[in-house]
Structures are given as C-alpha cells and as structure tokens.
Design a protein around this motif. Structure first.
Motif, PDB file in Angstrom:
ATOM      1  N   UNK A   3      66.624 -51.327  55.230  1.00  0.00           N
ATOM      2  CA  UNK A   3      67.572 -51.892  54.287  1.00  0.00           C
ATOM      3  C   UNK A   3      68.807 -52.401  55.011  1.00  0.00           C
ATOM      4  N   UNK A   4      69.546 -53.259  54.354  1.00  0.00           N
ATOM      5  CA  UNK A   4      70.852 -53.721  54.785  1.00  0.00           C
ATOM      6  C   UNK A   4      71.831 -53.318  53.695  1.00  0.00           C
ATOM      7  N   UNK A   5      73.022 -52.883  54.085  1.00  0.00           N
ATOM      8  CA  UNK A   5      74.013 -52.435  53.110  1.00  0.00           C
ATOM      9  C   UNK A   5      75.291 -53.246  53.247  1.00  0.00           C
ATOM     10  N   UNK A   6      75.940 -53.458  52.129  1.00  0.00           N
ATOM     11  CA  UNK A   6      77.252 -54.087  52.132  1.00  0.00           C
ATOM     12  C   UNK A   6      78.189 -53.200  51.330  1.00  0.00           C
ATOM     13  N   UNK A   7      79.492 -53.409  51.495  1.00  0.00           N
ATOM     14  CA  UNK A   7      80.456 -52.571  50.803  1.00  0.00           C
ATOM     15  C   UNK A   7      80.705 -51.309  51.585  1.00  0.00           C
ATOM     16  N   UNK A  29      75.836 -52.099  57.304  1.00  0.00           N
ATOM     17  CA  UNK A  29      74.819 -51.263  57.955  1.00  0.00           C
ATOM     18  C   UNK A  29      73.457 -51.939  57.862  1.00  0.00           C
ATOM     19  N   UNK A  30      72.712 -51.897  58.953  1.00  0.00           N
ATOM     20  CA  UNK A  30      71.293 -52.277  58.964  1.00  0.00           C
ATOM     21  C   UNK A  30      70.520 -51.048  59.419  1.00  0.00           C
ATOM     22  N   UNK A  31      69.474 -50.679  58.694  1.00  0.00           N
ATOM     23  CA  UNK A  31      68.734 -49.467  59.019  1.00  0.00           C
ATOM     24  C   UNK A  31      67.244 -49.719  58.882  1.00  0.00           C
ATOM     25  N   UNK A  32      66.484 -49.213  59.824  1.00  0.00           N
ATOM     26  CA  UNK A  32      65.037 -49.417  59.805  1.00  0.00           C
ATOM     27  C   UNK A  32      64.363 -48.181  60.385  1.00  0.00           C
ATOM     28  N   UNK A  33      63.343 -47.665  59.698  1.00  0.00           N
ATOM     29  CA  UNK A  33      62.521 -46.561  60.188  1.00  0.00           C
ATOM     30  C   UNK A  33      61.070 -47.007  60.222  1.00  0.00           C
ATOM     31  N   UNK A  34      60.373 -46.599  61.244  1.00  0.00           N
ATOM     32  CA  UNK A  34      58.928 -46.843  61.332  1.00  0.00           C
ATOM     33  C   UNK A  34      58.247 -45.547  61.746  1.00  0.00           C
ATOM     34  N   UNK A  35      57.145 -45.242  61.074  1.00  0.00           N
ATOM     35  CA  UNK A  35      56.372 -44.044  61.370  1.00  0.00           C
ATOM     36  C   UNK A  35      54.965 -44.443  61.801  1.00  0.00           C
ATOM     37  N   UNK A  36      54.406 -43.676  62.725  1.00  0.00           N
ATOM     38  CA  UNK A  36      53.043 -43.887  63.207  1.00  0.00           C
ATOM     39  C   UNK A  36      52.347 -42.533  63.181  1.00  0.00           C
ATOM     40  N   UNK A  66      57.986 -41.278  65.152  1.00  0.00           N
ATOM     41  CA  UNK A  66      58.777 -42.249  64.420  1.00  0.00           C
ATOM     42  C   UNK A  66      59.874 -42.846  65.279  1.00  0.00           C
ATOM     43  N   UNK A  67      60.338 -44.023  64.856  1.00  0.00           N
ATOM     44  CA  UNK A  67      61.428 -44.721  65.521  1.00  0.00           C
ATOM     45  C   UNK A  67      62.393 -45.202  64.451  1.00  0.00           C
ATOM     46  N   UNK A  68      63.671 -45.142  64.759  1.00  0.00           N
ATOM     47  CA  UNK A  68      64.687 -45.606  63.815  1.00  0.00           C
ATOM     48  C   UNK A  68      65.705 -46.456  64.557  1.00  0.00           C
ATOM     49  N   UNK A  69      66.192 -47.471  63.864  1.00  0.00           N
ATOM     50  CA  UNK A  69      67.265 -48.319  64.382  1.00  0.00           C
ATOM     51  C   UNK A  69      68.357 -48.350  63.323  1.00  0.00           C
TER      52      UNK A  69
END
Length: 187
Positions: A3-7, A29-36, A66-69
């Motif tokens: 997701x991307x967040x504003x405010x 904020x920009x947030x990303x999770x990936x699971x394997x 998992x990896x998160x950014x």
C-alpha cells in the motif's frame, strides 16, 4: 500486502498537531510485503450426495520466508512543534540538506505457516455448481534481518546516506481469511 499512504497516522498522541498550522501532503509511506512458502498438506474430498460435495484442506510449513520494504517519504515542508514538553521534529531534515527518505528492508526466514480451507458445492444442474467456501492463512511472527538506509538529498540531486544493519531488528507476521460464494458453469 502492499500500500501507499498519504496524510498522517501514528500510534502516538498527536493532538498537539491539531493546534498547529501544518499541512501534510504527498505520499508519506510505501509498504510492501511478500511471502514465499513451500508447504505440505492434506486435502479431503467427499461426495455427500448426488447434489452436494464437500472439500477441505490443511497446509503447513516451518520453512516460509518473507521480505518487506518500508519507505518513509519526507513530506514537503519542515516544521517543529514545541508544545507542552520536549521538542518534536516533524518533517525536518538534517542540517545542510533539503529532504530525506528512510528505507527499511527486512528479510525473515524459517517462519511457521498454516492454511485451512473448506468448500461446499451444490450442483443446481449437471453443469451449474454453486460454491460456498472459507479460507484462512497465517504466517506466524518471526524476527529477522533489518537494513535501514536514510538518504539525505538536495534539490540539485546531491546528497549522502547512512546505512545501518541489525541481524534481528525486524519482525513479520500476517493472517488473512476469505469467505466467498460463487458459481461455476461447465460447458
């Protein structure tokens, strides 16, 4: 998850900002999770009658990763709040720079994973099936590596960065569930 967040959003009491003439705009904020996950599982299929069919499954693993950014974008504008206590620097940059972004890259290994599901099919016609299903997935909390990078930069493109690494500074977990009603037509 992505997701991307504003405010603005915070776990802390930011009521002091309401009294300030502060404008937050742009992406924060920009947030990303990936699971394997490699998993093993068991499926059960049972014909209850000519019209009803039940299906269920269970899947699990101890080897998910998992990896998160997580990127914290500095909102445009700098301001300081000195209200009833310590000074808060909100949206401020390091001396000599115009802006900054924080980047957090997390890597988690050996997470436990569990998935459960069931479906109930009803054959309205020989080739028309109505399905009710429910599914649940959980990645259990685990800690792992965290790399934090803070980029300081100027409007002219010049800048510098600070890089920090923590072998157990990150944590990830996730769960999701879905309930659905659908129809299938077989040609």
């Amino acid at each position: 998850n992505s997701y991307d967040a504003t405010g603005i959003y915070s776990f802390y009491d930011l009521s002091y900002l309401r009294a300030q003439d502060v404008e937050l705009y742009g992406q924060n904020i920009s947030y990303k999770q990936e699971y394997y996950v490699p998993y093993i599982g068991l499926d059960l299929k049972y014909n209850l009658s000519d019209k009803w069919k039940f299906t269920s499954y269970i899947r699990g693993s101890l080897w998910a990763w998992g990896e998160a950014e997580d990127i914290h974008h500095n909102p445009s504008g700098s301001y300081t709040v000195n209200d009833n206590g310590p000074s808060y620097l909100v949206g401020a940059t390091a001396d000599g720079y115009d802006d900054y972004d924080d980047y957090y890259n997390d890597k988690i290994e050996n997470m436990a994973y569990l998935s459960l599901g069931m479906a109930l099919d009803y054959f309205l016609l020989e080739n028309l099936i109505v399905t009710f299903s429910a599914d649940f997935q959980k990645y259990f909390r685990e800690t792992g590596e965290n790399e934090a990078i803070v980029y300081y930069y100027n409007d002219d493109g010049s800048g510098s960065y600070i890089n920090e690494y923590d072998s157990s500074g990150a944590g990830m977990s996730n769960y999701s569930y879905m309930v659905s009603l659908g129809a299938t037509y077989i040609f």
